[in-house]
Design a protein around this motif. Structure first.
Motif, PDB file in Angstrom:
ATOM      1  N   ALA A  93      -3.359 114.336  63.136  1.00 51.21           N
ATOM      2  CA  ALA A  93      -2.465 114.164  64.276  1.00 51.21           C
ATOM      3  C   ALA A  93      -3.196 113.586  65.480  1.00 51.21           C
ATOM      4  N   VAL A  94      -4.401 114.067  65.756  1.00 55.19           N
ATOM      5  CA  VAL A  94      -5.162 113.566  66.904  1.00 55.19           C
ATOM      6  C   VAL A  94      -5.530 112.098  66.700  1.00 55.19           C
ATOM      7  N   ARG A  95      -5.811 111.705  65.478  1.00 55.89           N
ATOM      8  CA  ARG A  95      -6.116 110.289  65.231  1.00 55.89           C
ATOM      9  C   ARG A  95      -4.900 109.396  65.508  1.00 55.89           C
ATOM     10  N   LEU A  96      -3.708 109.906  65.267  1.00 57.25           N
ATOM     11  CA  LEU A  96      -2.511 109.159  65.659  1.00 57.25           C
ATOM     12  C   LEU A  96      -2.438 109.038  67.176  1.00 57.25           C
ATOM     13  N   LEU A  97      -2.777 110.109  67.858  1.00 52.99           N
ATOM     14  CA  LEU A  97      -2.777 110.080  69.321  1.00 52.99           C
ATOM     15  C   LEU A  97      -3.815 109.083  69.833  1.00 52.99           C
ATOM     16  N   ASP A  98      -4.933 108.978  69.130  1.00 50.70           N
ATOM     17  CA  ASP A  98      -5.968 108.015  69.520  1.00 50.70           C
ATOM     18  C   ASP A  98      -5.438 106.582  69.542  1.00 50.70           C
ATOM     19  N   THR A  99      -4.465 106.292  68.689  1.00 50.79           N
ATOM     20  CA  THR A  99      -3.893 104.938  68.624  1.00 50.79           C
ATOM     21  C   THR A  99      -2.768 104.741  69.634  1.00 50.79           C
ATOM     22  N   GLY A 100      -2.447 105.789  70.373  1.00 51.27           N
ATOM     23  CA  GLY A 100      -1.343 105.728  71.312  1.00 51.27           C
ATOM     24  C   GLY A 100      -0.014 106.159  70.740  1.00 51.27           C
ATOM     25  N   ASP A 101      -0.018 106.636  69.495  1.00 50.37           N
ATOM     26  CA  ASP A 101       1.215 107.036  68.822  1.00 50.37           C
ATOM     27  C   ASP A 101       1.518 108.500  69.136  1.00 50.37           C
ATOM     28  N   LYS A 102       2.019 108.732  70.335  1.00 54.24           N
ATOM     29  CA  LYS A 102       2.322 110.103  70.735  1.00 54.24           C
ATOM     30  C   LYS A 102       3.468 110.676  69.917  1.00 54.24           C
ATOM     31  N   ALA A 103       4.442 109.846  69.589  1.00 58.24           N
ATOM     32  CA  ALA A 103       5.571 110.329  68.777  1.00 58.24           C
ATOM     33  C   ALA A 103       5.099 110.748  67.389  1.00 58.24           C
ATOM     34  N   GLY A 104       4.199 109.961  66.797  1.00 58.05           N
ATOM     35  CA  GLY A 104       3.670 110.311  65.488  1.00 58.05           C
ATOM     36  C   GLY A 104       2.856 111.589  65.540  1.00 58.05           C
ATOM     37  N   PHE A 105       2.101 111.746  66.619  1.00 57.65           N
ATOM     38  CA  PHE A 105       1.322 112.982  66.825  1.00 57.65           C
ATOM     39  C   PHE A 105       2.246 114.193  66.861  1.00 57.65           C
ATOM     40  N   ARG A 106       3.312 114.101  67.644  1.00 56.66           N
ATOM     41  CA  ARG A 106       4.234 115.222  67.767  1.00 56.66           C
ATOM     42  C   ARG A 106       4.977 115.471  66.453  1.00 56.66           C
ATOM     43  N   ALA A 107       5.328 114.389  65.759  1.00 54.95           N
ATOM     44  CA  ALA A 107       6.048 114.545  64.496  1.00 54.95           C
ATOM     45  C   ALA A 107       5.204 115.288  63.462  1.00 54.95           C
ATOM     46  N   LEU A 108       3.899 115.090  63.505  1.00 54.39           N
ATOM     47  CA  LEU A 108       3.017 115.753  62.549  1.00 54.39           C
ATOM     48  C   LEU A 108       2.672 117.176  62.978  1.00 54.39           C
ATOM     49  N   LEU A 109       2.483 117.390  64.288  1.00 53.97           N
ATOM     50  CA  LEU A 109       1.992 118.685  64.756  1.00 53.97           C
ATOM     51  C   LEU A 109       3.103 119.659  65.141  1.00 53.97           C
ATOM     52  N   ASP A 110       4.231 119.170  65.626  1.00 53.50           N
ATOM     53  CA  ASP A 110       5.306 120.074  66.052  1.00 53.50           C
ATOM     54  C   ASP A 110       5.746 121.040  64.954  1.00 53.50           C
ATOM     55  N   PRO A 111       5.872 120.585  63.696  1.00 53.31           N
ATOM     56  CA  PRO A 111       6.328 121.514  62.651  1.00 53.31           C
ATOM     57  C   PRO A 111       5.355 122.658  62.372  1.00 53.31           C
ATOM     58  N   THR A 112       4.108 122.555  62.863  1.00 51.80           N
ATOM     59  CA  THR A 112       3.132 123.624  62.621  1.00 51.80           C
ATOM     60  C   THR A 112       3.299 124.799  63.577  1.00 51.80           C
ATOM     61  N   VAL A 113       4.087 124.613  64.633  1.00 52.84           N
ATOM     62  CA  VAL A 113       4.196 125.643  65.661  1.00 52.84           C
ATOM     63  C   VAL A 113       4.822 126.921  65.107  1.00 52.84           C
TER      64      VAL A 113
END
Length: 383
Positions: free
Chosen positions: A283-303
């Motif tokens: 997820a953080v590697r997606l954020l590194d590319t500027g893909d905040k939506a992809g980061f949230r899509a991957l990490l939000d379900p873990t909450v």
């Protein structure tokens, strides 16, 4: 492939386990966030010990788990509460853990920061608290690791007001050879820390906390806030001196805090990133590319899993973390130092298994299913 799991009302329900894991391979180092996982320790299951005995640690398995985290690019926050510091792991065990993990980090090129506290004393005067902190600070610095100045039960008991915190922390920061991470652990994680920073009023406590940082900004790499209050963390983050990082310790709201807003973001130092390590790294590697939506899509379900593991009494989240490490194959048994494997109920374990399996966290889903069935059988649940 089905498994019968107990619900909190005592009934059994059928669950269909996942057949394939989420496939994640190690990637490039992170560029946008600094991320630490607070890592658990693996007990020696063959040691003849009692819950009151000094911890018997399986060092090979414990270090292997740290290599697993480093291989995915995460840093290791060592000898923190996730490692059962003060809940089964005493200072002698923590000191050995720090020495071994720091040496392993140096050998493999891993990032490491280690907890410095006062747990060699149960209580004492302010002078004794300062001396205890100094002993641990010297050991961590000698090991070549970054320091995390942890909250102290002894200081909470000895301090008469904010001025005592300002004096102790100011002394330690002046003495530290490198910038440290300050850790504010809330009473939901450790009830003995109620009123830390000299007040049970969180606004007053926050002002004292920030006063320490403002007086020594060059000696503070960052802060870790573990209050499970997202808005308070954001407010503190916005008041930090330039160059001082905020490492979220909020295991309930971490996706939004790491993603950040137009005024900033949090880095991470989280216990939940022990079981989530590879997925969190992806997820953080997606954020590194500027893909905040992809980061949230991957990490939000873990909450949902994190909130389950950290439910009240929050301090027993370590039991769920080690349980998932066993199911995932990172250790051969579900035994914990201090006997803490008994701290959660069978329905709690069943729900943790279901949530983690649904996320694809188990590298071998069949192994996880078999181990879950073994635990169920020990409790008398037939399949």
């Amino acid at each position: 492939m089905t498994i019968r799991l107990p619900a909190p009302d005592g009934t059994l329900r059928t669950y269909d386990p996942r057949t394939e894991p989420l496939l994640i391979t190690p990637g490039t180092p992170f560029t946008s966030r600094t991320v630490y996982s607070a890592a658990h320790v693996v007990a020696d299951p063959f040691a003849d010990v009692s819950p009151d005995s000094p911890a018997a640690v399986d060092w090979d398995a414990t270090l292997a788990f740290r290599r697993h985290l480093w291989s995915h690019g995460l840093g290791v926050a060592e000898a923190m509460d996730t490692a059962q510091r003060g809940m089964g792991l005493d200072w002698a065990g923590a000191a050995e853990l720090i020495r071994r993990s720091a040496a392993e980090a140096k050998a493999v090129g891993g990032r490491i920061a280690c907890g410095v506290g006062t747990d060699q004393i149960v209580s004492g005067s302010l002078a004794e608290v300062r001396t205890a902190y100094e002993e641990q600070l010297a050991l961590v610095e000698a090991a070549g690791a970054r320091t995390i100045l942890m909250a102290s039960r002894a200081l909470a008991a000895a301090a008469s007001g904010p001025e005592d915190y300002l004096e102790i922390y100011g002394h330690l920061l002046r003495q530290a050879s490198e910038p440290v991470i300050l850790h504010w652990l809330g009473p939901m994680f450790d009830p003995a820390l109620e009123g830390y920073w000299g007040s049970s009023d969180l606004d007053a406590a926050t002002d004292t906390f920030l006063e320490v940082i403002a007086a020594h900004p060059d000696k503070v790499d960052g802060i870790k806030v573990s209050l499970l209050d997202a808005q308070r963390e954001i407010d503190i983050r916005r008041r930090l001196p330039q160059g001082v990082r905020c490492y979220t310790g909020d295991d309930f709201n971490y996706p939004e805090l790491i993603a950040g807003d137009e005024q900033g973001f949090s880095h991470a130092l989280l216990g939940i990133f022990d079981p989530l390590g590879p997925l969190a790294a992806e997820a953080v590697r997606l954020l590194d590319t500027g893909d905040k939506a992809g980061f949230r899509a991957l990490l939000d379900p873990t909450v949902a899993l994190s909130r389950h593991l950290f439910q009240t009494p929050t301090r027993f989240y370590k039991t769920g973390v080690v349980f998932l490490a066993w199911l995932a194959g990172h250790q051969t048994h579900f035994t914990m130092v201090g006997g803490l494997q008994s701290a959660r109920s069978l329905p709690h374990f069943a729900r943790a298994y279901e949530l983690a399996d649904g996320l694809g966290l188990f590298p071998d889903p069949k192994l996880a299913e078999d181990r879950m069935k073994t635990l169920l059988a020990l409790y008398g649940v037939t399949q």
